[in-house]
Design a protein around this motif. Structure first.
Motif, PDB file in Angstrom:
ATOM      1  N   ILE A   1      -7.964   0.990   0.196  1.00 13.17           N
ATOM      2  CA  ILE A   1      -6.900   1.120   1.190  1.00 13.17           C
ATOM      3  C   ILE A   1      -7.433   0.833   2.590  1.00 13.17           C
ATOM      4  O   ILE A   1      -6.783   0.144   3.391  1.00 13.17           O
ATOM      5  CB  ILE A   1      -6.269   2.532   1.118  1.00 13.17           C
ATOM      6  CG1 ILE A   1      -5.567   2.726  -0.220  1.00 13.17           C
ATOM      7  CG2 ILE A   1      -5.300   2.755   2.275  1.00 13.17           C
ATOM      8  CD1 ILE A   1      -4.448   1.755  -0.507  1.00 13.17           C
TER       9      ILE A   1
ATOM     10  N   PRO B   1      -3.582   7.922  -1.893  1.00 13.28           N
ATOM     11  CA  PRO B   1      -2.946   6.605  -2.007  1.00 13.28           C
ATOM     12  C   PRO B   1      -2.283   6.328  -3.341  1.00 13.28           C
ATOM     13  O   PRO B   1      -1.408   5.461  -3.430  1.00 13.28           O
ATOM     14  CB  PRO B   1      -4.106   5.631  -1.759  1.00 13.28           C
ATOM     15  CG  PRO B   1      -5.330   6.404  -2.063  1.00 13.28           C
ATOM     16  CD  PRO B   1      -5.035   7.815  -1.690  1.00 13.28           C
TER      17      PRO B   1
ATOM     18  N   LEU C   1      -1.718   5.937   6.285  1.00  8.63           N
ATOM     19  CA  LEU C   1      -2.403   5.473   5.081  1.00  8.63           C
ATOM     20  C   LEU C   1      -3.899   5.773   5.133  1.00  8.63           C
ATOM     21  O   LEU C   1      -4.535   6.013   4.099  1.00  8.63           O
ATOM     22  CB  LEU C   1      -2.188   3.968   4.902  1.00  8.63           C
ATOM     23  CG  LEU C   1      -0.809   3.538   4.384  1.00  8.63           C
ATOM     24  CD1 LEU C   1      -0.597   2.048   4.618  1.00  8.63           C
ATOM     25  CD2 LEU C   1      -0.658   3.869   2.902  1.00  8.63           C
ATOM     26  N   ASN C   2      -4.468   5.747   6.327  1.00  8.23           N
ATOM     27  CA  ASN C   2      -5.902   5.974   6.484  1.00  8.23           C
ATOM     28  C   ASN C   2      -6.262   7.439   6.688  1.00  8.23           C
ATOM     29  O   ASN C   2      -7.454   7.772   6.789  1.00  8.23           O
ATOM     30  CB  ASN C   2      -6.436   5.146   7.657  1.00  8.23           C
ATOM     31  CG  ASN C   2      -6.500   3.662   7.328  1.00  8.23           C
ATOM     32  OD1 ASN C   2      -6.857   3.282   6.220  1.00  8.23           O
ATOM     33  ND2 ASN C   2      -6.138   2.827   8.280  1.00  8.23           N
TER      34      ASN C   2
ATOM     35  N   ARG D   1      -9.678   5.007  -1.926  1.00  8.37           N
ATOM     36  CA  ARG D   1      -9.504   5.112  -0.465  1.00  8.37           C
ATOM     37  C   ARG D   1     -10.222   3.968   0.255  1.00  8.37           C
ATOM     38  O   ARG D   1      -9.747   3.471   1.283  1.00  8.37           O
ATOM     39  CB  ARG D   1      -9.998   6.478   0.024  1.00  8.37           C
ATOM     40  CG  ARG D   1      -9.121   7.634  -0.416  1.00  8.37           C
ATOM     41  CD  ARG D   1      -9.493   8.932   0.289  1.00  8.37           C
ATOM     42  NE  ARG D   1      -8.482   9.957   0.044  1.00  8.37           N
ATOM     43  CZ  ARG D   1      -8.514  10.824  -0.949  1.00  8.37           C
ATOM     44  NH1 ARG D   1      -9.524  10.800  -1.820  1.00  8.37           N
ATOM     45  NH2 ARG D   1      -7.551  11.715  -1.099  1.00  8.37           N
TER      46      ARG D   1
ATOM     47  N   THR E   1      -7.024   9.319  -7.962  1.00 10.24           N
ATOM     48  CA  THR E   1      -7.547   8.925  -6.659  1.00 10.24           C
ATOM     49  C   THR E   1      -8.997   9.360  -6.510  1.00 10.24           C
ATOM     50  O   THR E   1      -9.382  10.458  -6.887  1.00 10.24           O
ATOM     51  CB  THR E   1      -6.704   9.551  -5.535  1.00 10.24           C
ATOM     52  OG1 THR E   1      -5.377   9.050  -5.625  1.00 10.24           O
ATOM     53  CG2 THR E   1      -7.271   9.185  -4.166  1.00 10.24           C
TER      54      THR E   1
ATOM     55  N   MET F   1       0.828  -1.205   0.000  1.00 16.93           N
ATOM     56  CA  MET F   1       0.000   0.000   0.000  1.00 16.93           C
ATOM     57  C   MET F   1       0.863   1.256   0.000  1.00 16.93           C
ATOM     58  O   MET F   1       0.561   2.234  -0.695  1.00 16.93           O
ATOM     59  CB  MET F   1      -0.938  -0.008   1.206  1.00 16.93           C
ATOM     60  CG  MET F   1      -2.086  -0.996   1.067  1.00 16.93           C
ATOM     61  SD  MET F   1      -3.327  -0.828   2.377  1.00 16.93           S
ATOM     62  CE  MET F   1      -2.450  -1.513   3.776  1.00 16.93           C
TER      63      MET F   1
ATOM     64  N   GLY G   1      -6.163  -2.146   4.750  1.00 19.85           N
ATOM     65  CA  GLY G   1      -5.620  -1.750   6.045  1.00 19.85           C
ATOM     66  C   GLY G   1      -6.266  -2.529   7.175  1.00 19.85           C
ATOM     67  O   GLY G   1      -5.585  -2.937   8.133  1.00 19.85           O
TER      68      GLY G   1
ATOM     69  N   LEU H   1      -2.355  -4.801  -5.799  1.00 19.52           N
ATOM     70  CA  LEU H   1      -3.575  -4.908  -5.014  1.00 19.52           C
ATOM     71  C   LEU H   1      -4.502  -5.923  -5.674  1.00 19.52           C
ATOM     72  O   LEU H   1      -4.659  -5.934  -6.887  1.00 19.52           O
ATOM     73  CB  LEU H   1      -4.262  -3.545  -4.900  1.00 19.52           C
ATOM     74  CG  LEU H   1      -3.407  -2.402  -4.333  1.00 19.52           C
ATOM     75  CD1 LEU H   1      -4.268  -1.185  -4.050  1.00 19.52           C
ATOM     76  CD2 LEU H   1      -2.656  -2.841  -3.076  1.00 19.52           C
TER      77      LEU H   1
END
Length: 283
Positions: A209, A258, A251-252, A206, A201, A167, A213, A181
């Protein structure tokens, strides 16, 4: 004085220091007697991972992988090595009875890196992570003295560390035309691999991700359940996991793009997290 047992020790150490600082710092916290063995393993891992950047065509990469495959097999069998790193790795393998199947799996898995094909599904990704990151954790633990109690922890560590690494490196891989991915997770959120390659993006990206995650967080929880079985001597192999949760937090973050931003942590902070985990004896 040069180490006559591991003549390539300084080069291995320097390669890991430049290419994988987290494992470099973790290895400095391991017993001195096995550091050169760990550096040989981690240098081998880096050499395999670098092959896609060093070749212009998949066939050339496959030739290099085959060379490593044959050179390692010969060194494990005869003790004669065509490359100093192969010799050092073979010595470490013999000293710690490392399973050749795991070393071979590390080589075989890298064929995927050369093909520019999307990762088909999460099951395929788990197999890939098991052969790459998972094997590195398991072999590192065995060098440190694990007698099998670390296998479950290594599997979960490979999933968590590998997922977060992919990621984080998403923009880099996309720029090279690769999508690691898994296709089924992308489809679940209405995203096609081509959208990743275009780098646009949106909320779907998101959502992917966040989904992956959550799977990395679940793997960390599973790792902690397995980690109670770990002997203290095997723990340095897993110290890089101390960075998983800080990376996931970034990442979040809603501000994180991302497909454009490669998440980084301050090097001093990274070392501090690894050192603190070492002092506490747990992650």
């Amino acid at each position: 004085m040069a180490d006559l047992t591991y003549p390539n020790a300084a080069a291995n150490r320097n390669l890991v220091r430049s290419g994988d600082q987290d494992r470099y710092w973790a290895t400095l916290l391991a017993p001195n007697a096995v550091r050169d063995d760990l550096f040989a393993l981690y240098a081998f891992h880096l050499e395999l991972a670098r092959i896609p950047q060093q070749v212009s065509e998949p066939q050339l990469g496959e030739i290099r992988l085959q060379w490593w495959r044959e050179a390692l097999a010969a060194a494990l069998t005869s003790g004669e090595a065509e490359h100093p790193l192969v010799g050092d790795l073979a010595r470490a393998a013999h000293a710690h009875s490392l399973p050749s199947r795991l070393l071979e799996a590390m080589i075989d898995a890298r064929s995927f890196d050369l093909r520019r094909e999307p990762m088909p599904n999460f099951t395929a990704l788990l197999d890939y992570l098991g052969a790459t990151a998972g094997s590195v954790f398991e072999l590192g633990a065995q060098i440190l003295g694990s007698d099998g109690e670390a296998n479950g922890a290594a599997t979960q560590a490979g999933i968590a560390y590998g997922l977060v690494g992919l990621m984080r490196a998403l923009p880099y891989h996309a720029a090279r035309g690769q999508v690691f991915l898994p296709g089924d997770v992308l489809a679940k959120h209405g995203l096609h691999p081509e959208a990743i390659l275009r780098g646009a993006t949106n909320d779907d990206a998101r959502a992917v991700i966040r989904d992956l995650g959550a799977r990395a967080s679940a793997a960390m929880a599973a790792y902690r359940l397995e980690a109670v079985k770990l002997s203290r001597r095997a723990r340095p192999a897993f110290l890089p996991l101390a960075l998983i949760e800080p990376f996931l937090k970034r990442l979040n973050d809603r501000a994180h793009d991302p497909l454009r931003d490669i998440v980084q942590l301050n090097p001093l902070a990274r070392y501090g997290l690894i050192w603190r985990a070492h002092l506490r004896g747990k992650i």
